[in-house]
Write an enzyme that holds these catalytic residues in place. Structure first.
Site, short mmCIF file in Angstrom:
data_model
loop_
_atom_site.label_atom_id
_atom_site.label_comp_id
_atom_site.label_asym_id
_atom_site.label_seq_id
_atom_site.Cartn_x
_atom_site.Cartn_y
_atom_site.Cartn_z
N LYS A 279 0.92 -1.28 -0.07
CA LYS A 279 0.02 0.19 0.18
C LYS A 279 0.92 1.23 0.00
CE LYS A 279 -4.47 0.77 0.14
NZ LYS A 279 -5.66 -0.11 -0.17
N ASP B 143 -7.20 4.27 -4.53
CA ASP B 143 -7.77 4.07 -3.27
C ASP B 143 -8.39 5.42 -2.77
OD1 ASP B 143 -7.42 1.88 -0.81
OD2 ASP B 143 -7.45 3.72 0.15
N1 GLU Z 1 -7.08 -0.06 -2.89
C1 GLU Z 1 -7.95 -1.08 -3.37
C2 GLU Z 1 -7.91 -2.13 -2.23
O1 GLU Z 1 -8.08 -1.73 -0.95
C3 GLU Z 1 -7.62 -1.64 -4.70
C4 GLU Z 1 -5.97 -2.24 -4.93
C5 GLU Z 1 -5.81 -2.48 -6.31
O2 GLU Z 1 -6.32 -2.79 -7.15
O3 GLU Z 1 -4.38 -2.88 -6.17
O4 GLU Z 1 -8.05 -3.36 -2.38
#
Ligand code: GLU
Length: 455
Positions: free
Chosen positions: A135, A175
């Site tokens: 992340k 996100d």
């Molecule tokens: N931010 C999204 C999550 O919490 C998507 C992450 C992504 O597609 O890499 O899963």
């Protein structure tokens, strides 16, 4: 803040791993909470598999493989210079390249990114696909910023981040605060700096330049598909149910859309200032116009919708009576008081569209009251799973139809649901999706780590 006394688990390996995390990561309450929530469900798995403890799998899992923190300087429209902080926590790559979104929000700090990265490891494992967990993001506040300011910020952010990415290394997506516009500016800067048109380095791209159909809808659609399958297992469904969704961002909007398609009456949603109740059911076209096109608050929706809707400033959306609650805004937005209200109002299912929106106390109240509870790492995994569908299309230089991508998403969500269900049954707790999700995710990552030696 979570503390060691919140741990219900008495397995010594679990206790010592959690103690170690608290000692080594002080002042990071969200990270400690996310770790507690996973470890607290693992003792049956560790008892059955002593090799995990021998190889210190828990301690290794709780320490990110790599953490990058950097300065993000940028200039606003008046010529003033600002300095934000950027983060990328590459948590675990046992199952594949690091994968996870970027969050731009003033609440972002290292602990928040670590909690999100940690969650992402198990979520990604549950999809059954080949992706590790990561992340990133920044404490930058996009609210009120012009398009030019967003572009300059994204370019500065990517100027540092690009050297840590690659389609086989680390693949970010969006996100909170990062949507198609921001992905576009960041992808453009990556392409320029790397001198590579490397589609698979980011997901959530525009449809004309490597994006996948259904990626925008995927997290919300997936959460509702997961909820529907949970209900079906108990002889129920969403048709005719009163649904309340928190948030009014991407996840909330497409949860509303899919729930309405399945015959539910979605009566409320919220944003950071208040909530709107609409007894006739939310008018999704109007809501999309206000949120996606005008980027305005939901009070504007209530004003335009007329009589059936009213706007409540400040108060919590969970006081609106419902059968199904879908917390889809942000972490710790559904606390014990809200859980008691939902239970008193007869809620039958809660599924987390956001990451860790339910506090540990609220989660245990809901579970004890017999409410079906879909934890975020399973219920909202449709977003990242569709990111992998995007990577598949990129690798084959192809592009699927909406129907095909939606079908793949539906099959993936069914698989995630069934993996949780199967693990819960195997460990003697049928219907416990929290335990099932944590154990199933953990076993898959843990086994890969065991097989790959001490890395
Ligand atoms: N931010 C999204 C999550 O919490 C998507 C992450 C992504 O597609 O890499 O899963």
């Amino acid at each position: 803040m979570a503390s060691e006394s919140d741990l219900h688990d008495h397995h010594t390996g679990v206790r010592s791993a959690y103690k170690h995390v608290v000692r080594r990561n002080p002042y990071e309450p969200e990270f400690q909470q996310a770790v507690l929530e996973v470890l607290d469900n693992l003792s049956p798995a560790l008892t059955r598999h002593p090799e995990y403890d021998d190889q210190r799998i828990l301690q290794r899992l709780c320490e990110p493989e790599r953490q990058v923190m950097f300065r993000v300087p940028w200039r606003d429209d008046n010529g003033n210079v600002h300095v934000n902080r950027g983060f990328r926590v590459q948590f675990n790559s046992a199952l594949g390249p690091y994968k996870g979104g970027l969050r731009f929000h003033p609440s972002v700090n290292l602990g928040v990114i670590k909690f999100l990265g940690f969650e992402q490891i198990f979520k990604n494992a549950l999809t059954g696909m080949s992706i590790g967990g990561a992340k990133g993001g920044s404490d930058f506040d996009p609210k009120g910023r012009s398009d030019n300011e967003i572009e300059r910020f994204c370019q500065s952010f990517m100027t540092e981040l690009h050297q840590h990415l690659g389609e086989h290394t680390d693949v970010p997506a969006g996100d909170i605060g990062v949507g198609a516009r921001e992905i576009g500016y960041m992808f453009g800067q990556y392409r320029r700096l790397a001198n590579r048109w490397e589609a698979g380095v980011m997901t959530g791209k525009g449809l004309d330049w490597g994006g996948s159909r259904v990626r925008t809808e995927a997290t919300g659609y997936g959460t509702v598909l997961f909820t529907q399958r949970m209900l079906e297992r108990n002889g129920k469904d969403l048709d005719g149910r009163r649904v309340v969704v928190s948030g009014a961002g991407n996840v909330a909007l497409y949860s509303i859309e899919r729930a309405q398609q399945l015959g539910a009456n979605v009566v409320a949603c919220s944003d950071s200032n208040g909530y709107v109740v609409d007894d006739k059911g939310l008018d999704l076209d109007l809501l999309k116009q206000v949120k996606e096109v005008e980027r305005a608050g939901i009070d504007v929706y209530a004003e335009r919708r007329g009589q059936s809707a009213h706007y409540v400033r400040g108060a919590g959306v969970w006081e609106v009576p419902c059968d199904v609650a879908l917390p889809s805004a942000t972490q710790n937005e559904l606390d014990a008081k809200a859980a008691r209200t939902l239970i008193d109002n007869g809620v039958i299912a809660v599924a987390e569209g956001a990451n860790m929106p339910t506090t540990p106390e609220a989660t245990s109240l809901l579970r004890r009251a017999g409410v079906l509870f879909g934890p975020g790492k399973a219920a909202n995994a449709g977003g990242v799973a569709t990111s992998v569908l995007e990577m598949r299309q990129n690798a084959r230089r192809t592009s699927w139809s909406f129907d095909h991508a939606e079908q793949e998403l539906a099959e993936t969500m069914a698989g995630i649901h069934d993996r949780c269900e199967e693990a819960a049954e195997r460990y003697g707790c049928p219907g416990d999706y929290v335990l099932g999700a944590n154990v199933a995710g953990f076993e898959r990552v843990g086994n890969a780590m065991l097989a790959q030696g001490l890395v």
